[in-house]
Design a protein around this motif. Structure first.
Motif, mmCIF file in Angstrom:
data_model
loop_
_atom_site.group_PDB
_atom_site.id
_atom_site.type_symbol
_atom_site.label_atom_id
_atom_site.label_comp_id
_atom_site.label_asym_id
_atom_site.label_seq_id
_atom_site.Cartn_x
_atom_site.Cartn_y
_atom_site.Cartn_z
ATOM 1 N N VAL A 263 0.837 -1.207 0.000
ATOM 2 C CA VAL A 263 0.000 0.000 0.000
ATOM 3 C C VAL A 263 0.873 1.259 0.000
ATOM 4 N N LEU A 264 1.998 1.201 0.718
ATOM 5 C CA LEU A 264 2.878 2.367 0.794
ATOM 6 C C LEU A 264 3.433 2.715 -0.583
ATOM 7 N N ARG A 265 3.713 1.693 -1.377
ATOM 8 C CA ARG A 265 4.213 1.956 -2.729
ATOM 9 C C ARG A 265 3.104 2.520 -3.607
ATOM 10 N N ARG A 266 1.893 1.969 -3.485
ATOM 11 C CA ARG A 266 0.804 2.398 -4.365
ATOM 12 C C ARG A 266 0.288 3.789 -4.026
ATOM 13 N N MET A 267 0.481 4.242 -2.771
ATOM 14 C CA MET A 267 -0.072 5.543 -2.393
ATOM 15 C C MET A 267 0.764 6.711 -2.926
ATOM 16 N N PHE A 268 1.963 6.415 -3.427
ATOM 17 C CA PHE A 268 2.765 7.479 -4.026
ATOM 18 C C PHE A 268 2.231 7.756 -5.429
ATOM 19 N N TRP A 269 1.458 8.810 -5.514
ATOM 20 C CA TRP A 269 0.805 9.223 -6.752
ATOM 21 C C TRP A 269 1.520 10.470 -7.242
ATOM 22 N N TRP A 270 2.161 10.377 -8.377
ATOM 23 C CA TRP A 270 3.030 11.463 -8.832
ATOM 24 C C TRP A 270 2.309 12.792 -9.007
ATOM 25 N N PRO A 271 1.115 12.836 -9.578
ATOM 26 C CA PRO A 271 0.420 14.141 -9.628
ATOM 27 C C PRO A 271 0.151 14.717 -8.248
ATOM 28 N N GLY A 272 -0.215 13.860 -7.297
ATOM 29 C CA GLY A 272 -0.453 14.341 -5.942
ATOM 30 C C GLY A 272 0.817 14.809 -5.271
ATOM 31 N N LEU A 273 1.908 14.045 -5.458
ATOM 32 C CA LEU A 273 3.181 14.443 -4.871
ATOM 33 C C LEU A 273 3.656 15.768 -5.461
ATOM 34 N N LEU A 274 3.483 15.932 -6.765
ATOM 35 C CA LEU A 274 3.859 17.192 -7.404
ATOM 36 C C LEU A 274 3.023 18.344 -6.852
#
Length: 615
Positions: A263-274
């Motif tokens: 889940v920790l890997r999948r929650m990294f969403w690049w648009p959200g992180l940006l």
């Protein structure tokens, strides 16, 4: 041949019943109840509201404590710097055109006053800038009034309550209105929603972001991660990296206990992180470039050192937050603790099934991760800050929404079971006890006595008992679905009692506003005010209401006072505010000056003198 009797068809409901219980009408009714009651709980006695000649609400209490007037002053000075910066380049935030010159001018206008928080003309780097930005916008819209400085907290709390309602209606329908209104009526939410402080600026977006994360966890739809990254960024702009630490720790504990590390890997969403980085980094980089000591001061002194030591003189015993939690959840404390325990048992059953599945073959299991997530969200901030060397009640405000959400969901589920009358009775007694204490508080403020007259105690106890019995009788007679309504009656009554009836007492005892107004009335031509060894809250409050920096007769060494405080007896005519206990020091302090008493503030034990110019 006998015929079996036919069942008489049930009568069709009338048009009024059909309208009242239509799904669309129900949703509209719930929204009206939610918005009206939440607005009453969070805004009554805070904002002025007049209909014709009828004054429905007015700001009953001025800014209190040291933080409220100080934060309001910072926002006022930042707004002034912003206005001067825009005037200097003859521009507005929105450019007049897309020409390079207009774009540069608008950028300078936007930057002016928005980067470095300023207090009395000096950088104030203890907190990030979100509260100041929001207060600046409200000051610009409504004017520079004390009640406007509280709007960022009250509007943030309103948004949090509204989104809790929408989230619960979407994912856990049934208890959604209970969860929202219980959140809005908990003492901690009502109190901090009315404060000009950064606590609600963290708690509200943090709660919305965490609910968004769980919505993504349950549905797998990336859309919900927008809440996590956007509102998480607001929380970091409100109080700093502690928001990342709290949210990250809760999520890691949750996925770790469920053994779902992917889940920790999948929650990294690049648009959200940006989006997160675009919102957070510009201010942190800009303020560091303008103030090279920012990161050291803010990260190490204001976060790590504040947690690890008692440098800021907020030491409390390790069980401090247990007591804070009991008060913060009032009047829902009993039901909330019961709901928290019920959720913990559900989570524990989940843990046992996952770790020892063979022992539970053939047994039903809850299969719902939401209680487990809320329990971790509620418990972790309380445990974490219990180890802090510096403790303030607002630190665990992020732990209140998950408990109130659990409470609303618990009440909804409990309707299907026989009502536990001991729990209801304990809840009624708690609500009555809250009313009893709040009704006696004006007596204490007037007479400064812990034990009021016996007749007052008897009358107050009778009213509190009526509140308690009404709650118990209503639930016993009509069921748990009326628990919310019965409990909100004493809450609203106490709000009206404290603010409308006794608001002037709160103002006189805890705010500098009445004293500042009286000084302005009696000495309208004297602008300079100096203080001598008075409380910090009155010190900062008088400075805000008179729009001047701190001035002291003598240095007052303290870790909370800054070296830029102006000290020394001014040569020109001025107003002196000191404690009544320090009046004997006047002949020595003003041996070569004329001075005359202006007024005595008995509520706060202060004396005010008008000091003539040096001859």
């Amino acid at each position: 041949m006998s015929t079996s009797p036919q069942t008489e068809p049930a009568p069709k409901p009338g048009w009024l019943s059909r309208v009242a219980y239509h799904a669309g009408t129900t949703a509209t009714r719930e929204l009206l109840v939610l918005c009206s009651l939440t607005a009453l709980l969070l805004f009554y006695g805070l904002v002025p509201l007049r209909v014709g000649h009828l004054q429905i609400s007015r700001p009953e209490m001025g800014l209190v404590g040291a933080d409220e007037p100080r934060y309001a002053q910072i926002a006022a000075e930042m707004l002034e710097a912003h206005s001067q910066g825009c005037h200097a380049v003859h521009a507005r935030v929105i450019p007049r055109s897309l020409r390079a010159a207009d774009l540069r001018s608008s950028a300078k206008c936007l930057e002016a006053g928005f980067v470095t928080p300023i207090l009395y003309g000096h950088p104030w780097l203890e907190k990030p800038a979100l509260y100041y930005w929001r207060t600046m916008s409200f000051f610009k819209e409504f004017g520079m009034y004390d009640w406007v400085a509280r709007l960022p907290s009250s509007t943030g709390a309103f948004a949090m309550v509204f989104l809790i309602f929408l989230h619960m209606r979407r994912f856990r329908p049934g208890g959604h209105l209970d969860a929202a209104l219980i959140t809005a009526s908990a003492i901690a939410i009502v109190a901090f929603a009315r404060g000009a402080s950064t606590d609600m600026q963290l708690a509200a977006p943090f709660a919305i972001g965490m609910l968004g994360w769980y919505a993504w966890y349950e549905t797998g739809k990336k859309f919900w991660l927008f809440d996590l990254y956007f509102f998480g960024a607001l929380a970091v702009l409100a109080k700093g990296p502690v928001a990342i630490f709290l949210g990250g720790s809760i999520i890691i504990l949750f996925v770790g206990l469920r053994r779902e590390w992917q889940v920790l890997r999948r929650m990294f969403w690049w648009p959200g992180l940006l989006l997160f980085l675009v919102l957070v980094l510009p201010w942190y980089i800009a303020v560091q470039l303008r103030n090279p000591n920012f990161w050291h001061f803010f990260l190490f002194e204001q976060n790590l050192e504040r947690f690890a030591s008692n440098r800021y003189q907020h030491h409390q015993n390790p069980f401090f937050y247990v007591l804070v939690l009991l008060v913060a959840l009032m009047p829902w404390t009993v039901i909330s603790l019961r709901a928290l325990w019920d959720a913990f048992q559900t989570a524990r059953a989940e843990w046992r099934v996952r770790y020892l599945p063979s022992r539970y073959l053939g047994h039903p299991r809850p299969g719902d991760a939401f209680p487990e997530f809320l329990v971790l969200w509620a418990v972790f901030p309380i445990l974490f800050f219990s180890f802090s060397g510096s403790k303030l009640p607002g630190y665990i405000l992020p732990a209140i929404p998950p408990i109130t959400i659990l409470t609303g969901d618990y009440i909804f589920r409990a309707r299907r079971r026989p009502t536990s009358m001991p729990t209801v009775i304990a809840h009624g007694v708690t609500a009555g006890a809250m009313a009893f204490v709040l009704m006696l508080s004006p007596q204490y403020m007037i007479f400064q006595k812990l034990v009021p007259p016996a007749r007052t105690i008897a009358l107050t106890a009778g009213i509190a008992a009526i509140f308690a019995l009404t709650i118990v009788f209503t639930v016993r007679r009509f069921g748990l679905r009326y628990l919310r309504s019965a409990t909100l009656v004493p809450v609203v009554a106490m709000l009206f009692w404290l603010l409308h009836t006794n608001g002037w007492l709160l103002d006189a005892n805890y705010s500098a506003r009445p004293l500042a107004q009286e000084i302005a009335r009696r000495a309208p031509g004297v602008n300079l005010l100096v203080t001598h060894h008075i409380r910090r809250d009155m010190d900062y409050g008088l400075c805000f209401y008179r729009q001047q920096p701190l001035r002291h007769y003598l240095p007052q060494p303290s870790v909370t006072e800054k070296q830029w405080v102006i000290t020394g007896i001014p040569n020109e005519e001025h107003i002196l505010v000191l404690r009544e206990d320090d009046l004997q020091a006047l002949p020595k302090l003003l041996s070569n000056r004329t001075y005359e008493p202006l007024l005595i503030n008995e509520w706060q034990g202060l004396a005010v003198y008008r000091v003539g110019p040096l001859k």
